[in-house]
Design an enzyme around this catalytic site. Structure first.
Site, PDB file in Angstrom:
ATOM      1  CD  GLU A   1     -17.113 -90.823  63.774  1.00 42.52           C
ATOM      2  OE1 GLU A   1     -16.858 -92.058  64.735  1.00 42.52           O
ATOM      3  OE2 GLU A   1     -16.454 -90.453  64.015  1.00 42.52           O
TER       4      GLU A   1
ATOM      5  CG  ASP B   1     -16.184 -90.983  60.407  1.00 42.63           C
ATOM      6  OD1 ASP B   1     -15.895 -92.155  61.025  1.00 42.63           O
ATOM      7  OD2 ASP B   1     -17.068 -90.159  60.529  1.00 42.63           O
TER       8      ASP B   1
ATOM      9  CG  ASP C   1     -12.382 -87.274  58.105  1.00 46.06           C
ATOM     10  OD1 ASP C   1     -12.701 -87.757  59.210  1.00 46.06           O
ATOM     11  OD2 ASP C   1     -13.449 -87.334  57.456  1.00 46.06           O
TER      12      ASP C   1
ATOM     13  CE1 TYR D   1     -15.044 -90.941  56.993  1.00 47.26           C
ATOM     14  CE2 TYR D   1     -13.333 -90.019  55.773  1.00 47.26           C
ATOM     15  CZ  TYR D   1     -14.676 -90.361  57.085  1.00 47.26           C
ATOM     16  OH  TYR D   1     -15.151 -88.928  58.084  1.00 47.26           O
TER      17      TYR D   1
ATOM     18  CD  GLU E   1     -15.141 -82.218  61.259  1.00 45.39           C
ATOM     19  OE1 GLU E   1     -13.666 -81.364  60.476  1.00 45.39           O
ATOM     20  OE2 GLU E   1     -14.973 -81.378  62.472  1.00 45.39           O
TER      21      GLU E   1
ATOM     22  CG  HIS F   1      -8.824 -91.275  53.480  1.00 40.40           C
ATOM     23  ND1 HIS F   1      -9.316 -89.808  53.481  1.00 40.40           N
ATOM     24  CD2 HIS F   1      -8.233 -91.775  54.341  1.00 40.40           C
ATOM     25  CE1 HIS F   1      -9.721 -89.338  54.730  1.00 40.40           C
ATOM     26  NE2 HIS F   1      -9.002 -90.660  55.354  1.00 40.40           N
TER      27      HIS F   1
ATOM     28  NE  ARG G   1     -16.200 -85.795  56.523  1.00 41.71           N
ATOM     29  CZ  ARG G   1     -16.788 -86.029  57.351  1.00 41.71           C
ATOM     30  NH1 ARG G   1     -18.522 -85.652  56.786  1.00 41.71           N
ATOM     31  NH2 ARG G   1     -16.774 -85.825  58.287  1.00 41.71           N
TER      32      ARG G   1
END
Ligand SMILES: [Zn+2]
Ligand SMILES: [Zn+2]
Length: 663
Positions: A7, A80, A82, A290, A84, A337, A292
């Site tokens: 992204e 990513d 997650d 990562y 999103e 995560h 988040r």
């Protein structure tokens, strides 16, 4: 050739360094498909079917990616890891028409060669549970935002907005402000004795009179305190007991999104959004995992690397026998995560000084230290409590306590320094007689609760179970961009007039939208969707049906007059009709009831109105006052309050002008 889509262009650049010539890495530049901006885009009659559109800014990119996909043998989606990121991949499949093309989804928590290779070796399908959890959040937020905001425009002022999590955050700030404003400080006193041993001065506080242990409010007034001080005049002081205890301090858990944001705020003054921008840069260039996450997990390899690094820098003395494990509080196990940590613990921050910007360096250094600290020994303090006894003239026995706290072994503090209240006491012996240097009472007042700043508000949201790693920073940004909450000079969050008005309106008429527990349960529902325990449509329906019913009812019931208009005793200086207080998104202001025929308005704040400047009477008509005004273009001028009957006006402040003329 295989096409890898991520992204962000920075991420694409980093990944392409690790892949051979058989791969082409392209960026989607964020989301390519979303709900339309101009309309609701959710069919509430048809099971909340979202009507996604290709975003206008992404049209060109989608066409380019489509043709690149056509030329490639396989598409690998590496967005990513997650909800999103999963949703971006899912939207890409739809937007690029990849359904019939062989595609793979790969995930990794860090952008390193080994992590990318491992991910490529273990591709999977799109995880629709994660996609659905993201869709559900998006649609819920859309329904609340696009339905409640127009309600506020009609009933309060144009340009306002309401949102699911953001309105709860505003509520916390408003309620804290009210606590602060209504706080009544309470007086209390403490009695302090200062002693001198050799040249060492130390102090002790009165903790017990006779058999009564002192509480905070045991001594309420200065008179009571003075009575005690007088009673103790010419007393003898003896050490009654000395207790020494070893105190241990554990290192803090590795960083999650919220603790990283909180710590970066308190250490560097970074706002939550700023921290996330910098953290993302560090992640996308391969320096940290990562950013988040709400997990405390640390991979076995990273812990092994930490042990090596700790031994190398600090020596064997700072090695643990076994890795220290932190238990994750978060329930969403599907997104297991890792915590935020350096990807390569042996990359010492000092070796990166010229590779990173000053801000990136600060944040990397903090993350690196916090991570190493998790695998280092506890710090050991020696705490001493010495009770000192005396008898007053009233034959009452008084006990004072002196406390000391001395660091014996720094442990993890070596790499992650923290504030420690260290106070030293001299060597004291039991029954030793002490020489009093000073005896005094101190007056104190209880303090109101502290106003929130971004760090403490994020902490409160997390403690209440509201928001998730992906939402803290956007929530902070939104409530300030909407001017519901503003930062003061000390970066404390204060609600604005409009923030308070909208909050009170929502609390009274849409209690569920701003209910803390309800919002927390909704977040849990979203977690359940991500875990595959719930379907998204019923979750939304359960919210939507009563919400819509209430919205329709309130739309009819409430009039603008009732909500946003206050009557005043004042008359309009132009047409002499009544003045009222109205609300705009920038706050309250005076307006004329003669509107639209009379367009008189004035700020509520007397300073802004120029009234406190005492500009004096008008020299032309002698009955009007000079007032500060503004032209349509915003330039300040001074005019007569009798305007338009009197046309006196000046570009210059008449008071300043007069003073200049005196010289
Ligand atoms: Zn008027
Ligand atoms: Zn005048």
């Amino acid at each position: 050739m295989k096409l890898v889509i991520v992204e962000s262009p920075t991420k694409a650049k980093t990944i392409s360094q690790f892949l051979g010539s058989g791969f082409k890495v392209e960026s989607s530049y964020g989301h390519v498909r979303d709900l339309p901006e101009k309309k609701l885009g959710v069919d509430t009659e048809k099971n909340f079917e979202p009507q996604y559109v290709i975003l206008p800014k992404a049209k060109k990119r989608v066409a380019e990616l489509k043709s690149a996909a056509k030329k490639s043998e396989k598409v690998i989606l590496a967005t990513d890891t997650d909800r999103e990121g999963e949703a971006i991949s899912w939207h890409l499949i739809n937007a690029l028409g990849l359904e019939k093309k062989p595609y793979e989804r790969i995930v990794f928590h860090e952008i390193t060669k080994s992590a990318i290779e491992a991910a490529l070796a273990a591709p999977r399908e799109i995880d629709m549970r994660l996609v659905d959890a993201q869709q559900a959040r998006r649609i819920l937020d859309r329904l609340v935002g696009y339905k409640l905001s127009p309600f506020l425009w009609k009933k309060v002022a144009r340009g306002l907005s309401a949102g699911r999590v953001q309105s709860v955050a505003v509520r916390l700030v408003v309620e804290r402000e009210r606590e602060v404003l209504s706080f009544k400080p309470e007086e209390f006193h403490t009695i302090l004795a200062k002693f001198l041993k050799n040249t060492f001065e130390f102090s002790a506080q009165l903790i017990k009179i006779g058999k009564d242990k002192l509480e905070k409010f045991s001594i309420m007034t200065d008179a009571e305190a003075q009575k005690i001080v007088a009673d103790l005049k010419n007393s003898d002081w003896n050490v009654e007991s000395i207790i020494k205890k070893e105190m241990r301090r554990q290192p803090l858990a590795p960083f999650t999104t919220s603790t990283l944001q909180q710590t970066a705020f308190s250490k560097f003054g970074f706002g939550a959004k700023q921290t996330m921008v910098i953290a993302q840069q560090l992640y996308e260039t391969g320096f940290i995992t990562y950013m988040r996450t709400d997990s405390f997990n640390l991979s076995g390899e990273s812990i092994a690397a930490a042990f090596k690094e700790i031994e190398k820098i600090f020596g064997k003395k700072y090695l643990l026998a076994n890795p220290r494990i932190f238990k994750t509080k978060s329930k969403s196990a599907q997104e297991a995560h890792e915590a935020v940590r350096p990807t390569e613990p042996d990359r010492n921050p000092d070796s990166l000084k010229d590779k990173l910007t000053p801000q990136q360096f600060k944040l990397y250094d903090l993350i690196w230290r916090r991570f190493l600290a998790t695998q280092m020994p506890t710090a050991i303090f020696e705490a001493t409590a010495a009770d000192i006894s005396t008898e007053g003239k009233s034959k009452e026995n008084y006990i004072f306590r002196a406390t000391g706290n001395v660091l014996k072994f720094d442990g993890f503090l070596k790499v992650y320094p923290m504030k420690t209240a260290e106070t030293e006491l001299p060597e004291l012996l039991e029954n030793e007689e002490l020489k009093l240097k000073e005896l005094k009472s101190e007056q104190h007042f209880t303090e109101p609760p502290a106003r929130y700043n971004e760090a403490s508000l994020i902490k409160a949201l997390e403690e209440h179970g509201i928001g998730r790693p992906s939402t803290y920073a956007p929530t902070m940004a939104t409530i300030q961009a909407r001017r519901y909450v503003l930062k003061d000079e000390q970066k404390r969050l204060r609600p604005t007039d409009i923030g308070i008005l909208v909050n009170d309106l929502l609390v009274k008429h849409f209690p569920k939208v701003v209910d803390i527990e309800f919002t927390a349960r909704m977040e849990e529902d979203l977690d359940d969707i991500a875990d595959g325990k719930k379907k998204w449509q019923p979750v939304i329906k359960e919210f939507w049906v009563p919400f819509k019913e209430n919205l329709d009812k309130k739309s009819e019931e409430l009039s603008k007059e009732k909500i946003a208009i206050e009557k005043t005793e004042l008359k309009c200086p132009l047409c002499e009709k009544d003045l009222i207080i109205r609300m705009s998104r920038y706050g309250k202001f005076y307006a004329c009831t003669g509107f639209p025929a009379c367009k008189y308005t004035a700020p509520l704040d007397p300073k802004e109105r120029g009234e406190q400047e005492e500009l004096g009477p008008c020299s032309k008509c002698e009955t009007g006052r000079i007032v500060r005004r503004r032209t349509k273009k915003g330039r300040t001028f001074w005019g007569c309050s009798n305007w338009p009957k009197c046309d006196w006006a000046s570009w210059q402040n008449p008071v300043v002008k007069k003073e200049n003329q005196k010289e």
